[in-house]
Scaffold this motif. Structure first.
Motif, PDB file in Angstrom:
ATOM      1  N   ILE A   1      -4.588  12.215  -3.182  1.00 14.56           N
ATOM      2  CA  ILE A   1      -3.803  10.983  -3.131  1.00 14.56           C
ATOM      3  C   ILE A   1      -4.444   9.993  -2.160  1.00 14.56           C
ATOM      4  O   ILE A   1      -4.610   8.811  -2.467  1.00 14.56           O
ATOM      5  CB  ILE A   1      -2.346  11.276  -2.706  1.00 14.56           C
ATOM      6  CG1 ILE A   1      -1.717  12.340  -3.617  1.00 14.56           C
ATOM      7  CG2 ILE A   1      -1.527   9.995  -2.715  1.00 14.56           C
ATOM      8  CD1 ILE A   1      -1.699  11.988  -5.063  1.00 14.56           C
ATOM      9  N   GLN A   2      -4.808  10.499  -0.984  1.00 15.58           N
ATOM     10  CA  GLN A   2      -5.374   9.620   0.030  1.00 15.58           C
ATOM     11  C   GLN A   2      -6.712   9.029  -0.408  1.00 15.58           C
ATOM     12  O   GLN A   2      -7.000   7.859  -0.137  1.00 15.58           O
ATOM     13  CB  GLN A   2      -5.526  10.374   1.353  1.00 15.58           C
ATOM     14  CG  GLN A   2      -4.201  10.660   2.051  1.00 15.58           C
ATOM     15  CD  GLN A   2      -3.404   9.383   2.282  1.00 15.58           C
ATOM     16  OE1 GLN A   2      -3.882   8.455   2.930  1.00 15.58           O
ATOM     17  NE2 GLN A   2      -2.200   9.329   1.741  1.00 15.58           N
ATOM     18  N   ARG A   3      -7.512   9.818  -1.075  1.00 16.15           N
ATOM     19  CA  ARG A   3      -8.805   9.297  -1.516  1.00 16.15           C
ATOM     20  C   ARG A   3      -8.617   8.233  -2.587  1.00 16.15           C
ATOM     21  O   ARG A   3      -9.293   7.202  -2.580  1.00 16.15           O
ATOM     22  CB  ARG A   3      -9.693  10.432  -2.049  1.00 16.15           C
ATOM     23  CG  ARG A   3     -11.139   9.971  -2.284  1.00 16.15           C
ATOM     24  CD  ARG A   3     -12.079  11.125  -2.530  1.00 16.15           C
ATOM     25  NE  ARG A   3     -11.827  11.788  -3.795  1.00 16.15           N
ATOM     26  CZ  ARG A   3     -12.589  12.783  -4.268  1.00 16.15           C
ATOM     27  NH1 ARG A   3     -13.601  13.238  -3.550  1.00 16.15           N
ATOM     28  NH2 ARG A   3     -12.318  13.332  -5.430  1.00 16.15           N
TER      29      ARG A   3
ATOM     30  N   ILE B   1       0.823  -1.206   0.000  1.00 14.64           N
ATOM     31  CA  ILE B   1       0.000   0.000   0.000  1.00 14.64           C
ATOM     32  C   ILE B   1       0.863   1.265   0.000  1.00 14.64           C
ATOM     33  O   ILE B   1       0.556   2.245  -0.683  1.00 14.64           O
ATOM     34  CB  ILE B   1      -0.946  -0.005   1.210  1.00 14.64           C
ATOM     35  CG1 ILE B   1      -1.894  -1.198   1.132  1.00 14.64           C
ATOM     36  CG2 ILE B   1      -1.738   1.297   1.277  1.00 14.64           C
ATOM     37  CD1 ILE B   1      -2.785  -1.198  -0.089  1.00 14.64           C
ATOM     38  N   ASP B   2       1.963   1.255   0.771  1.00  9.73           N
ATOM     39  CA  ASP B   2       2.834   2.435   0.806  1.00  9.73           C
ATOM     40  C   ASP B   2       3.439   2.707  -0.566  1.00  9.73           C
ATOM     41  O   ASP B   2       3.541   3.867  -1.005  1.00  9.73           O
ATOM     42  CB  ASP B   2       3.943   2.242   1.841  1.00  9.73           C
ATOM     43  CG  ASP B   2       3.420   2.296   3.268  1.00  9.73           C
ATOM     44  OD1 ASP B   2       2.302   2.818   3.466  1.00  9.73           O
ATOM     45  OD2 ASP B   2       4.115   1.789   4.176  1.00  9.73           O
ATOM     46  N   ALA B   3       3.856   1.633  -1.253  1.00 10.53           N
ATOM     47  CA  ALA B   3       4.413   1.798  -2.596  1.00 10.53           C
ATOM     48  C   ALA B   3       3.334   2.273  -3.563  1.00 10.53           C
ATOM     49  O   ALA B   3       3.604   3.086  -4.465  1.00 10.53           O
ATOM     50  CB  ALA B   3       5.011   0.476  -3.081  1.00 10.53           C
ATOM     51  N   ALA B   4       2.104   1.786  -3.378  1.00 10.71           N
ATOM     52  CA  ALA B   4       0.991   2.230  -4.229  1.00 10.71           C
ATOM     53  C   ALA B   4       0.745   3.720  -4.037  1.00 10.71           C
ATOM     54  O   ALA B   4       0.477   4.456  -4.998  1.00 10.71           O
ATOM     55  CB  ALA B   4      -0.264   1.436  -3.902  1.00 10.71           C
ATOM     56  N   GLN B   5       0.846   4.184  -2.798  1.00  3.64           N
ATOM     57  CA  GLN B   5       0.658   5.599  -2.498  1.00  3.64           C
ATOM     58  C   GLN B   5       1.712   6.454  -3.193  1.00  3.64           C
ATOM     59  O   GLN B   5       1.407   7.508  -3.763  1.00  3.64           O
ATOM     60  CB  GLN B   5       0.739   5.813  -0.985  1.00  3.64           C
ATOM     61  CG  GLN B   5       0.581   7.257  -0.552  1.00  3.64           C
ATOM     62  CD  GLN B   5       0.562   7.381   0.956  1.00  3.64           C
ATOM     63  OE1 GLN B   5      -0.471   7.274   1.579  1.00  3.64           O
ATOM     64  NE2 GLN B   5       1.746   7.586   1.541  1.00  3.64           N
ATOM     65  N   ILE B   6       2.955   5.994  -3.171  1.00  7.61           N
ATOM     66  CA  ILE B   6       4.042   6.727  -3.831  1.00  7.61           C
ATOM     67  C   ILE B   6       3.820   6.749  -5.343  1.00  7.61           C
ATOM     68  O   ILE B   6       4.050   7.760  -6.011  1.00  7.61           O
ATOM     69  CB  ILE B   6       5.402   6.092  -3.486  1.00  7.61           C
ATOM     70  CG1 ILE B   6       5.698   6.282  -1.991  1.00  7.61           C
ATOM     71  CG2 ILE B   6       6.507   6.694  -4.331  1.00  7.61           C
ATOM     72  CD1 ILE B   6       6.925   5.542  -1.509  1.00  7.61           C
ATOM     73  N   SER B   7       3.339   5.614  -5.881  1.00 14.43           N
ATOM     74  CA  SER B   7       3.071   5.538  -7.316  1.00 14.43           C
ATOM     75  C   SER B   7       1.999   6.536  -7.731  1.00 14.43           C
ATOM     76  O   SER B   7       2.153   7.264  -8.719  1.00 14.43           O
ATOM     77  CB  SER B   7       2.631   4.114  -7.689  1.00 14.43           C
ATOM     78  OG  SER B   7       2.300   4.038  -9.063  1.00 14.43           O
ATOM     79  N   VAL B   8       0.913   6.590  -6.974  1.00 18.67           N
ATOM     80  CA  VAL B   8      -0.159   7.549  -7.258  1.00 18.67           C
ATOM     81  C   VAL B   8       0.373   8.982  -7.157  1.00 18.67           C
ATOM     82  O   VAL B   8       0.068   9.838  -7.991  1.00 18.67           O
ATOM     83  CB  VAL B   8      -1.352   7.345  -6.304  1.00 18.67           C
ATOM     84  CG1 VAL B   8      -2.374   8.463  -6.475  1.00 18.67           C
ATOM     85  CG2 VAL B   8      -2.006   5.989  -6.547  1.00 18.67           C
TER      86      VAL B   8
END
Length: 543
Positions: free
Chosen positions: A247-249, A223-230
């Motif tokens: 980003i959070q949404r 999930i953390d990597a997905a957040q960085i990707s977004v």
């Protein structure tokens, strides 16, 4: 990371544009390989080496049997069919980026086999088969990667760049071919084939610099990597991602849908599941039908055999005519990027099917009524009608179907459903490439009537079965298909829970960006948790 611009009130980063253009090199590879064979079949040295000749030095005495010509052209499609099916588990196992890199290596191996061919047409055809494995796998992975990574506000345009690069590849192949046809010996065709190594090198190396699909990362618990990707795609610094409401949404929406889909069987059999309200099997068959109908528009009738067709109607230099078709195809695809983003998916495809059918009827009627080899005006009318057919195809069915393959399926089964749909495209690609010489020999230009009927069928299928997926997130597309109150012909006004319409969605998103509420405030109320499985017809708001 610099923000490139804002659309509907939300930021779009340079990376979003870069990944779309770079990944679209997969489409360029596809287009280049498709476009080159039409002209190669007419090159003197290629005819002398691989054709049946009555003179070892006079290419005018050489020809290909319909079986040999069909196999040389069509074995690429057999490889792509297999590659598309292999591409799904590869993309799921390695990740979208590493899968594309490995598939570029396979394509290069196929090119080397073709270049090394001396007098065996079978070796050349097998080289196209191997290259096809790479092309097919890329055709499944690239649209999926683009759709999963691109912001929904420009997802249609960015995914459609795949088709734009296909047309660009076809045009470049025509231009390279006309530039090399006068080279001595095998350099005329080996140069055309060998140049093809450049494109997979660009894609295979460059894609590793791009972010991985956030949905693939979330599926694998990152999930953390997905957040960085977004964040990278949105042009937001990684250090600011946790405090940025957009980003959070998005990440919350991806995470919630992943939690729900984790409970769902994601095997091949699951792609044909009916009766559970999620329309998984429905969407699989729809995707396969649309990809098949894209081939049955008749576009590759002109791209594979255009040079031969125009030579048969008495055009002095069919290479030049082929370039004209390629230029129309490439130029009009820019219009397709705007049309598919501005007017959605359904209406352009319906109107495109009718337009394409009309001009194919003109093409077939002209060629059937008069002999184009002795009646020049008829020959020119056929060229004009072919160009107007390509005009409509390039702005509707060409980009539209690839967009839909990327955004119609749920994350859990997207790779496999995309592979099945793409495999259907390649199956019909093979059938058209292989059987066209036989059919053309039997019925001539009346073949155009067959494609005209298929275009009308395509328009009917879109009207009755395809849902409008523009302007909403991939998760919301999934929710739309599972909403029993939503029908294909009413889907253009559907919006996620919390919004009265898609216009309301856009306005509230823009207003939300102005006030920048936190994910814990008002916006959190709109992030509906689908992980509990209680409601799959509403859902998270679409950024």
């Amino acid at each position: 990371m610099a923000k490139f611009f804002h659309i509907q009130g939300v930021p779009i980063g340079f990376i979003a544009i870069g990944l779309a253009l770079l990944a679209s090199m997969g489409g360029f590879i596809f287009g280049y390989d498709t476009g080159q064979i039409s002209d190669i079949l007419l090159m003197d040295d290629f005819l002398l080496r691989f054709g049946t000749c009555s003179s070892a030095t006079n290419a005018s005495t050489c020809s290909f049997s319909v079986v040999r010509q069909g196999l040389i052209v069509a074995l690429l499609s057999i490889g792509t069919l297999i590659g598309a099916l292999i591409g799904a588990p590869t993309a799921d196992f390695l990740g979208r980026r590493y899968a594309m890199s490995s598939e570029c290596v396979v394509f290069i191996i196929g090119v080397i086999i073709q270049i090394a061919s001396s007098h065996s047409w079978v070796q050349f055809a097998l080289g196209r088969l191997v290259s096809g494995l790479g092309v097919g796998a890329l055709s499944a992975a690239v649209p999926m990667y683009q759709a999963e990574t691109a912001p929904p506000q420009i997802r249609g345009t960015l995914t459609a760049t795949y088709q734009l690069f296909i047309t660009f590849g076809i045009l470049v192949a025509y231009l390279v071919s006309i530039g090399t046809r006068s080279l001595p010996g095998s350099a005329s065709w080996r140069t055309v084939v060998g140049v093809g190594i450049i494109w997979p090198l660009i894609l295979g190396i460059g894609i590793l610099l791009m972010p991985e699909s956030p949905r693939w990362l979330a599926r694998h618990g990152k999930i953390d990597a997905a957040q960085i990707s977004v964040a990278r795609v949105r042009g937001v610094k990684a250090s600011e991602a946790k405090d940025h409401w957009v980003i959070q949404r998005e990440v919350e929406e991806i995470r919630s849908m992943e939690e729900y889909e984790r409970k769902v069987n994601a095997g091949w059999v699951a792609c044909f599941r009916f009766g559970d309200g999620r329309k998984i099997g429905y969407r699989t068959l729809l995707g396969m039908s649309l990809q098949s109908l894209q081939q049955l528009t008749g576009a590759n009738y002109f791209f594979y055999y255009g040079a031969t067709i125009f030579k048969s109607i008495g055009i002095a230099d069919s290479f030049v005519t082929q370039i004209i078709l390629g230029a129309v195809n490439f130029g009009c695809t820019f219009g397709g990027l705007y049309i598919m983003e501005r007017f959605g998916r359904r209406m352009p495809l319906i109107l495109g099917g009718v337009w394409q059918s009309a001009w194919l009827i003109v093409f077939a009627s002209a060629g059937t009524a008069q002999d184009p080899t002795t009646n020049k005006p008829i020959g020119y009318l056929m060229i004009v009608s072919a160009c107007l057919f390509i005009f409509g195809y390039a702005m509707t069915w060409a980009p539209g179907i690839w967009i839909l393959i990327g955004e119609t399926f749920p994350t859990r089964t997207r790779a496999k459903q995309g592979a099945l749909a793409t495999a259907s495209n390649w199956l019909w690609n093979f059938l058209i490439a292989f059987f066209t010489p036989f059919i053309d020999k039997a019925i001539g230009f009346r073949y155009g009537y067959v494609f005209a009927a298929c275009n009308l069928l395509g328009a009917v299928v879109v009207y009755f079965f395809l849902y409008e997926s523009s302007d909403i997130s991939l998760e919301s597309v999934d929710q739309m298909y599972t909403d029993p109150a939503c029908k294909p012909w009413t889907s253009s006004t559907w919006a996620p829970v919390g919004f009265s319409s898609r216009s309301d969605l856009i306005e509230q998103t823009r207003a939300g960006e102005s006030h920048k509420p936190s994910i814990g405030g008002v916006e959190e109320a709109r992030v509906e948790k689908v992980g509990d499985g209680e409601n799959t017809s509403g859902g998270a708001s679409a950024v």
